[in-house]
Every structure is written in C-alpha cells, then in structure tokens.
Design a protein around this motif. Structure first.
Motif, PDB file in Angstrom:
ATOM      1  N   GLU A 168      -3.494 -38.739 -71.449  1.00  0.00           N
ATOM      2  CA  GLU A 168      -2.987 -39.516 -72.583  1.00  0.00           C
ATOM      3  C   GLU A 168      -1.758 -40.335 -72.204  1.00  0.00           C
ATOM      4  OE1 GLU A 168      -1.232 -35.296 -73.032  1.00  0.00           O
ATOM      5  OE2 GLU A 168      -3.054 -36.264 -72.274  1.00  0.00           O
ATOM      6  N   LEU A 169      -1.174 -40.050 -71.025  1.00  0.00           N
ATOM      7  CA  LEU A 169       0.011 -40.783 -70.578  1.00  0.00           C
ATOM      8  C   LEU A 169      -0.324 -41.866 -69.543  1.00  0.00           C
ATOM      9  CD1 LEU A 169       2.569 -37.830 -70.168  1.00  0.00           C
ATOM     10  CD2 LEU A 169       2.047 -39.185 -72.196  1.00  0.00           C
ATOM     11  N   PHE A 203      12.191 -35.041 -84.589  1.00  0.00           N
ATOM     12  CA  PHE A 203      10.836 -34.992 -84.053  1.00  0.00           C
ATOM     13  C   PHE A 203      10.862 -34.672 -82.554  1.00  0.00           C
ATOM     14  CE2 PHE A 203       7.996 -37.453 -87.204  1.00  0.00           C
ATOM     15  CZ  PHE A 203       8.659 -36.881 -88.277  1.00  0.00           C
ATOM     16  N   SER A 204      11.831 -35.243 -81.850  1.00  0.00           N
ATOM     17  CA  SER A 204      11.952 -34.985 -80.411  1.00  0.00           C
ATOM     18  C   SER A 204      12.269 -33.517 -80.147  1.00  0.00           C
ATOM     19  CB  SER A 204      13.045 -35.874 -79.813  1.00  0.00           C
ATOM     20  OG  SER A 204      12.774 -37.240 -80.028  1.00  0.00           O
ATOM     21  N   ALA A 205      13.119 -32.933 -80.987  1.00  0.00           N
ATOM     22  CA  ALA A 205      13.456 -31.513 -80.847  1.00  0.00           C
ATOM     23  C   ALA A 205      12.219 -30.644 -81.020  1.00  0.00           C
ATOM     24  CB  ALA A 205      14.529 -31.128 -81.856  1.00  0.00           C
ATOM     25  N   VAL A 206      11.375 -30.989 -81.987  1.00  0.00           N
ATOM     26  CA  VAL A 206      10.126 -30.249 -82.197  1.00  0.00           C
ATOM     27  C   VAL A 206       9.244 -30.351 -80.953  1.00  0.00           C
ATOM     28  CG1 VAL A 206       7.958 -30.223 -83.510  1.00  0.00           C
ATOM     29  CG2 VAL A 206      10.140 -30.432 -84.707  1.00  0.00           C
ATOM     30  N   ALA A 207       9.154 -31.544 -80.365  1.00  0.00           N
ATOM     31  CA  ALA A 207       8.334 -31.741 -79.164  1.00  0.00           C
ATOM     32  C   ALA A 207       8.835 -30.888 -78.007  1.00  0.00           C
ATOM     33  CB  ALA A 207       8.328 -33.223 -78.770  1.00  0.00           C
ATOM     34  N   VAL A 208      10.163 -30.810 -77.836  1.00  0.00           N
ATOM     35  CA  VAL A 208      10.738 -30.004 -76.757  1.00  0.00           C
ATOM     36  C   VAL A 208      10.433 -28.524 -76.982  1.00  0.00           C
ATOM     37  CG1 VAL A 208      12.887 -29.227 -75.690  1.00  0.00           C
ATOM     38  CG2 VAL A 208      12.545 -31.654 -76.177  1.00  0.00           C
ATOM     39  N   CYS A 209      10.635 -28.044 -78.200  1.00  0.00           N
ATOM     40  CA  CYS A 209      10.389 -26.623 -78.491  1.00  0.00           C
ATOM     41  C   CYS A 209       8.927 -26.264 -78.296  1.00  0.00           C
ATOM     42  CB  CYS A 209      10.824 -26.295 -79.915  1.00  0.00           C
ATOM     43  SG  CYS A 209      12.607 -26.345 -80.167  1.00  0.00           S
ATOM     44  N   CYS A 265       4.805 -32.659 -70.284  1.00  0.00           N
ATOM     45  CA  CYS A 265       4.449 -31.922 -71.496  1.00  0.00           C
ATOM     46  C   CYS A 265       5.319 -32.384 -72.671  1.00  0.00           C
ATOM     47  CB  CYS A 265       4.608 -30.418 -71.258  1.00  0.00           C
ATOM     48  SG  CYS A 265       3.893 -29.384 -72.557  1.00  0.00           S
ATOM     49  N   VAL A 266       6.605 -32.590 -72.415  1.00  0.00           N
ATOM     50  CA  VAL A 266       7.511 -33.061 -73.468  1.00  0.00           C
ATOM     51  C   VAL A 266       7.086 -34.442 -73.971  1.00  0.00           C
ATOM     52  CG1 VAL A 266       9.858 -33.891 -73.911  1.00  0.00           C
ATOM     53  CG2 VAL A 266       9.511 -31.689 -72.800  1.00  0.00           C
ATOM     54  N   ILE A 267       6.791 -35.357 -73.056  1.00  0.00           N
ATOM     55  CA  ILE A 267       6.388 -36.702 -73.464  1.00  0.00           C
ATOM     56  C   ILE A 267       5.061 -36.654 -74.219  1.00  0.00           C
ATOM     57  CG2 ILE A 267       5.742 -39.005 -72.682  1.00  0.00           C
ATOM     58  CD1 ILE A 267       8.705 -38.399 -72.421  1.00  0.00           C
ATOM     59  N   SER A 268       4.122 -35.854 -73.729  1.00  0.00           N
ATOM     60  CA  SER A 268       2.830 -35.716 -74.401  1.00  0.00           C
ATOM     61  C   SER A 268       3.007 -35.206 -75.828  1.00  0.00           C
ATOM     62  CB  SER A 268       1.932 -34.758 -73.611  1.00  0.00           C
ATOM     63  OG  SER A 268       0.711 -34.537 -74.285  1.00  0.00           O
ATOM     64  N   LYS A 284       2.399 -37.032 -79.622  1.00  0.00           N
ATOM     65  CA  LYS A 284       1.604 -36.383 -80.667  1.00  0.00           C
ATOM     66  C   LYS A 284       2.408 -36.229 -81.958  1.00  0.00           C
ATOM     67  CE  LYS A 284      -1.098 -33.712 -77.322  1.00  0.00           C
ATOM     68  NZ  LYS A 284      -1.277 -32.360 -76.700  1.00  0.00           N
ATOM     69  N   VAL A 285       3.658 -35.801 -81.811  1.00  0.00           N
ATOM     70  CA  VAL A 285       4.512 -35.585 -82.984  1.00  0.00           C
ATOM     71  C   VAL A 285       4.698 -36.884 -83.764  1.00  0.00           C
ATOM     72  CG1 VAL A 285       6.911 -35.145 -83.639  1.00  0.00           C
ATOM     73  CG2 VAL A 285       5.729 -33.530 -82.175  1.00  0.00           C
ATOM     74  N   MET A 286       4.858 -38.001 -83.052  1.00  0.00           N
ATOM     75  CA  MET A 286       5.079 -39.283 -83.724  1.00  0.00           C
ATOM     76  C   MET A 286       3.873 -39.718 -84.563  1.00  0.00           C
ATOM     77  SD  MET A 286       8.149 -40.184 -83.016  1.00  0.00           S
ATOM     78  CE  MET A 286       9.462 -40.159 -81.790  1.00  0.00           C
ATOM     79  N   GLN A 287       2.680 -39.151 -84.265  1.00  0.00           N
ATOM     80  CA  GLN A 287       1.471 -39.513 -84.990  1.00  0.00           C
ATOM     81  C   GLN A 287       1.137 -38.546 -86.116  1.00  0.00           C
ATOM     82  OE1 GLN A 287       0.019 -42.448 -84.284  1.00  0.00           O
ATOM     83  NE2 GLN A 287       1.648 -42.673 -82.754  1.00  0.00           N
ATOM     84  N   GLU A 288       1.857 -37.441 -86.196  1.00  0.00           N
ATOM     85  CA  GLU A 288       1.562 -36.432 -87.200  1.00  0.00           C
ATOM     86  C   GLU A 288       2.209 -36.767 -88.543  1.00  0.00           C
ATOM     87  OE1 GLU A 288       2.509 -32.519 -85.760  1.00  0.00           O
ATOM     88  OE2 GLU A 288       1.388 -32.795 -83.900  1.00  0.00           O
TER      89      GLU A 288
END
Length: 347
Positions: free
Chosen positions: A79-80, A172-178, A269-272, A276-280
């Motif tokens: 996806e990247l 949103f970025s924090a959620v992606a990292v976690c 994994c963080v970027i992926s 995804k988070v930005m589309q949710e």
C-alpha cells in the motif's frame, strides 16, 4: 572481503559464542582490529553481544537503510508503493527538510483544488533518518535522536482539497503509532494529550505536526507529521528518568524484542497505519484515542503557553470529538483546551 564482512559471515555461520582470539585468527588480524570491526558492525545496526570471557555472538540484524525499506514495501507493505521515500543516515531534522521541500514546491493545488504535479509528488512522501542532529519537539524543545536507536520520520500529507480537520491529525497519528507498536511488539501503550506516547510510565514517542496555510484561501494546504520513537535503550543519561524505549518496556515485562530489521518494520507499519487511520470514520478514531489516554479522571497542571499568564490545576473530564481536552477547574467551570501543555499534578 573486508574484516567486517568476514566477521559477520563467521558469526552467521557459527550461531554460538566465538572468541575474539578465534575471530582474529580466522581473519588474520589483531584482536584490536576485531574489536574495532565489531564496534562498526554494531553501529550498522547489527546486534553482536559480547560475553564475559571475551567472546561474541550474533543476536540479530536491525539493518536500516533505503534498500531494506524498499524491499519491505514490496513484500509486506504494497500500500506504500506509490509513496516517495527519502532516507538519510544523518540529518538536522526530517521535519525541517520536509518543510523545505514544501516551500520550494510552489503551488500544491490548482484553482480547482486538484493537486499539481509537485503536490502529487510530495503528498504521502516519507522522510526517514537514522539520526538527527537537531531533532525538534513541541514548544521549541529538542528530541533526542541518537543513531541506530530509534525511528525518526516525517510524513508529508497534502490531500485533495486541503486539510479539513487539522486539529485531529496529531491525535490520529498517535493512534497509528500505538496500533503499530501493539502489532509488532505486543506492547500496550498510552497517550498523554496531545502528542506523547508512553509505556511503563515513560515517554517513548513524540509527535510534532506542522502545517502550512494558503493565506489567500485560509485553507491548510499540507501537514508535516514528525514522529520520533525510541526503539532501543540508548538514551541520553539526563533524560532517562522520564524517557524510555520499546525495548526497555518489553524487558520490564520479561519479554524479548525481535530486532530483525525492527526499525524498518516499525517505520513502514506506522506509515501504513497512518494512511488507514486517515481514511477511517473520525469519531471511531477519536474514541480509540480517548481509550488510549491516561489523563481522563486525573488532576493535571495546565502550563503557561502563548496568551496564558500562569499555570493552573484542573481535572480532566474527557476528550471531545475534536481531540480537545475537556477539563474542570477548581471552581467547577468547564474549559476546553484546543492546544497547550499539561502535566500530571503532584499533590
């Protein structure tokens, strides 16, 4: 073949502990040359453990470079594949570099809001560094960015028609990292509003989001999302009381870390997850962010920032759907913090 290459080949074939003397004999060099070569291999991200009797054993290879990242994109993160990737062994700041690219790009969108050629090129660009000489945090702070120790990246985000919910990007970025840390290392993390990730009571990650605005339209054209994560425990002594690492948290939980290309995997994994988070659905992501917070219900000190004269204490009641902090003051007045700096209150 260099001494480094010979040592690595021997350690990969041997698997068990091999003495420095044996390595020196096999490579036809001195023990001092072996130590120097082993030290260089460690700086390359190869985990060679020294034993008490002067032997060496290979524990894993955390190779971190553009070739490894591109290889993993092909095999694990397709996806990247359309994201541009730049890698630096050392840079002052990935965020500063990203902002420089944006400032030199000219118009990112045409009059209809469509991305220009430069906008398309920069959107979703990933900038990664092995170390930063001037890593930056919020409110002018520095972020310790030691070589071979963590993930230091910036992601350029400039979607069609600009950014609508700028305040949510850091959350949103924090959620992606976690999510990523849980996926790769099975480690539970928590968020300190608005941008710090914690594990076992210590900060292991900071997020710095910077935007650029079109002054004619007032639209936020792009965002640079800077993320710094301490993977290993090579942290400056002066901040070790408050800063931790994924490795340190896992050791505290009697777990081991699989270091095989760990920084490369964590980066992608963080970027992926960020994409995804930005589309949710935003409300779904904010609810996840709310559940990750360790401040709700706690008494905090709200520290002075621009336009605020002095600190004050409050109790955190909630995080609203705009990722703002809802607090109750000592006189029971409810206040909403859109930005700022808070710390847990010590009685």
């Amino acid at each position: 073949m260099t001494t480094k290459e010979k040592i690595l080949n021997i350690l990969e074939a041997q698997k068990d502990v091999i003495s420095g003397q044996s390595l020196a004999a096999s490579c036809n060099v001195s023990r001092a040359a072996i130590w120097k070569a082993v030290d260089s291999l460690r700086k390359d991200g190869i985990n060679i453990e020294g034993t008490t009797n002067g032997g060496y054993v290979l524990r894993g290879k955390d190779l971190f470079n553009k070739d490894i990242l591109n290889q993993l994109i092909i095999t694990d993160y397709p996806e990247l594949k359309n994201s541009s990737l730049e890698f630096f062994d050392e840079i002052d700041s990935t965020n500063s570099y990203a902002k420089k690219l944006l400032s030199e790009a000219g118009n990112l969108r045409d009059s209809f809001g469509n991305l220009t050629q430069n906008g398309t090129k920069l959107n979703n660009m990933i900038i990664v560094a092995n170390s930063q000489t001037n890593g930056r945090g919020r409110l002018g702070r520095t972020f310790c960015s030691n070589a071979n120790n963590g993930v230091y990246l910036s992601f350029i985000y400039c979607p069609e028609n600009g950014i609508q919910d700028a305040a949510k990007i850091t959350a949103f970025s924090a959620v992606a990292v976690c999510r990523s840390i849980k996926q790769l290392f099975n480690l539970e993390t928590k968020v300190k509003w608005i941008n710090d990730i914690y594990a076992n009571g210590k900060k292991i990650c900071g997020i710095l989001t910077e935007g650029s605005t079109d002054f004619e339209t007032g639209r936020i054209e792009s965002a640079v999302i800077g993320i710094g994560i301490n993977l290993y425990d090579n942290i400056d002594e002066q901040i070790k009381t408050v800063a931790g690492s994924i490795q340190g948290a896992l050791i505290s939980d009697n777990q081991n870390i699989d270091i095989e290309n760990a920084r490369s995997k964590l980066t992608l994994c963080v970027i992926s997850n960020l994409l995804k988070v930005m589309q949710e659905m935003p409300d779904k992501v904010i609810e996840e962010y709310r559940q990750l917070s360790f401040l709700i219900g706690k008494k905090i000190t709200v520290n002075p920032v621009i336009g605020q004269k002095e600190s004050y204490t409050a109790t955190v009641k909630d995080i609203d759907n705009n990722a703002s902090l809802v607090v109750q003051l000592e006189d029971n007045i409810i206040k909403i913090l859109f930005s700022g700096e808070v710390t847990l209150h010590s009685d």
